[in-house]
Structures are given as C-alpha cells and as structure tokens.
Design an enzyme around this catalytic site. Structure first.
Site: not given
Ligand code: ASP
Length: 323
Positions: A13, A55, A88-89
């Site tokens: 993200t 991610s 973040t995932d």
């Molecule tokens: N879905 C996203 C990822 O992990 C979430 C994020 O980056 O906050 O790529």
C-alpha cells in the site's frame, strides 16, 4: 553527519495509490521514488527496487532475495542502516525471516502504510521518514530487525498486524514496542534479551499452517500427508491442546518423521504441556509434538522453514523452538 541508508522498496500500500473508483493498486511509477528531496535531507539514500509486489504475493523467494541484497551491501561496507518498505499483510513474516537469517551488521527497519500515497491521512511518507531516522540511530544497532510504523518501534520477533485497516495496526501483544519516535528523536526504552540467527543458503522446504477449532478432525492433516510436506505448524487451542479427533493425523505426521510444531491460536502467552487429558498438552508432548515459545502461527512457520534448512533432527528442531 548524514548517514548512508539503503532504501529498498518492495511494494504494498505504501507504494500504491487510490483510483477514482476507490480501488487501491500499484501505478506505473512507485510514488515513493518520486519527490525524494525531503528524504534526501535526512540521509544519503541508496535506493533499490528488487520487485514491486502487494505483500500477499510475497513468498520465501522474495524474502531470500532481500536477505542477499542486504548482505551484499553489508559486504561493500559503506552502509549505516537499511529501510525496507513492504505491504503490511505479510510484513511481519518478511521482517522475522530477515531477523532469523540476515547476517548484515547494520540496523534493518521494515515499514509500510495502511493508507496509500494519495489518500487523506496517508501514513506512508511519515512512516518512511520515521524509519530512516530509526535506521540512522546508533541505538538501533544490535536490536535485531525492527518494524517501525505509527511512531512506534517494534521487534520483528513480537510484532503482528492486529487490525485490518487502523493505522495503529502493528502491535507487540504482551510485550509492547521497544521504542518510540518523536519529533525530537528516537528513543529506545527496552532492549530485547535474545536474538538468534541461522545460516541459510536455500529455503526450499514445504511447511503448512493449520488452525485448530472445536471439533477439528484429522481429515486435513491426512490430506496434507498425501502431499509433499516437510513440516506443519498447528495453531492449537489455549495453552496447547487439540481435539482428540485430530490426534490420528498428528500421530501419522510424527510416525513419518515430519515435525509438528504447536503454537496457540490465543494471541498472547506461550504453549506448554499442562493438560493431562486426551489431546491435552501433556499428551501432545508424549506423542512428539514440538512446542513453540510464544511465536504466532505465521512466524512459527517461517522459523520451521529456516530450521529445516539447517537440520531435520527432531531434537535439534525442538531445541531451536525452545529459544
Ligand atoms: N494489502 C496490502 C499489502 O500488504 C496492505 C498494505 O500494504 O497495507 O500489500
């Protein structure tokens, strides 16, 4: 004097933007590689972008690539710290993998964002700036891989994503952060008591993660056995217990000399061989299950992958998970 910081962008993200339909996705260009003047005033940046992936697309192959990249720069000898931007995932899995395997001597900080680059209240650039400041701090040395978001410094070992969308999603249940980032400086208030690393050349084992539930039976475990699998992590119940109906599957794994690592589906506390009923911790221990020392399921899986790259002896694996 400005420090030399290696900045590695991997996607997520933090590298995405929201389109007019409200979809958050990667664009042609990574917004983090544009307008870097602000960042350059903080440090001399060496920017790398080995891949640009959400991610959920990250595998152990990309994690290994990051480890090698960090070690390559470490050997060149002119880097003071590194920051990795990541979705973040699965951020906690990459951070923990690097914590367990990376031999680089400089601080490594992993960061991300919950709101993409053009959303109101976007936290990406802010988290990146905080992370560069932490990676530049002398106090960050020797603390293992760190995760920095929302003004908090967490260890890769303890941090986990706790909320689907809130910007304070990264927490270290039971332990808390080890430091904070303020306008004036970077302040560490705790020091981790332990840090382990293992030499790893290739990560090619297959390890699955299964969550226990009331009434769990052996069917999925048996199905897994018919596939090629080198190890399994089970998020067991409470202090480390399983329903009796799951024991047949567990026993089959152990008979085949395939490690079964137990963690708890409770998010705080550690698993122990306490209960003496059928499927209770004592029984599982007798069957030969390995108890993990407080890791969550996804991190125990990473650790088992790393451990299996070093040994397949049950006693050695067990010792690694006691740490
Ligand atoms: N879905 C996203 C990822 O992990 C979430 C994020 O980056 O906050 O790529």
């Amino acid at each position: 004097m400005k420090k030399n910081i290696l900045l590695i962008h991997t996607g997520g993200t933090i590298s995405m933007s929201e389109d007019t339909s409200g979809a958050v996705k990667p664009g042609e260009k990574n917004p983090l590689t544009q307008g870097t003047e602000l960042l350059s005033s903080l440090a001399n940046l060496h920017v790398e972008e080995p891949f640009n992936l959400p991610s959920p697309h990250i595998t152990q192959k990309e994690m290994m690539k990051l480890k090698l990249l960090l070690e390559e720069y470490d050997q060149q000898g002119n880097i003071d710290g590194a920051v990795i931007t990541h979705g973040t995932d699965t951020l906690e899995e990459t951070a923990y993998f690097l914590d367990l395997t990376c031999q680089a001597s400089f601080p490594v900080v992993v960061t991300g964002a919950m709101r993409s680059s053009n959303e109101i209240g976007s936290d990406g650039l802010y988290n990146l700036i905080s992370s560069i400041r932490v990676a530049s701090s002398e106090d960050a040395r020797g603390q293992g891989v760190l995760v920095v978001l929302n003004d908090e410094i967490h260890t890769a070992l303890n941090v986990t994503k706790t909320h689907t969308s809130n910007i304070s999603t990264f927490q270290s249940p039971q332990y808390g952060p080890i430091g904070i980032v303020t306008k004036r400086g970077v302040l560490f208030h705790h020091t981790p008591t332990k840090h382990e690393t293992y030499p790893v050349q290739v990560i090619d084992k297959k390890v699955h993660l299964l969550k226990a539930h009331a009434g769990m039976d052996s069917s999925l475990l048996k199905a897994m056995l018919s596939m090629e699998v080198d190890g399994i992590v089970i998020e067991a119940l409470g202090q480390g217990n399983l329903p009796p109906s799951a024991l047949e599957g567990v026993t089959e794994f152990i008979k085949n000399n395939i490690p079964v690592v137990i963690v708890s589906r409770s998010y705080a506390g550690i698993v122990q061989d306490i209960y003496g009923y059928e499927g209770g911790g004592k029984h599982l221990k007798e069957l030969g299950v390995i108890f993990s020392n407080g890791l969550n399921g996804q991190k125990a899986r990473i650790k088992l992958l790393v451990a299996l790259a070093n040994t397949n002896r049950m006693d050695e694996l067990e010792e690694m998970f006691m740490f």
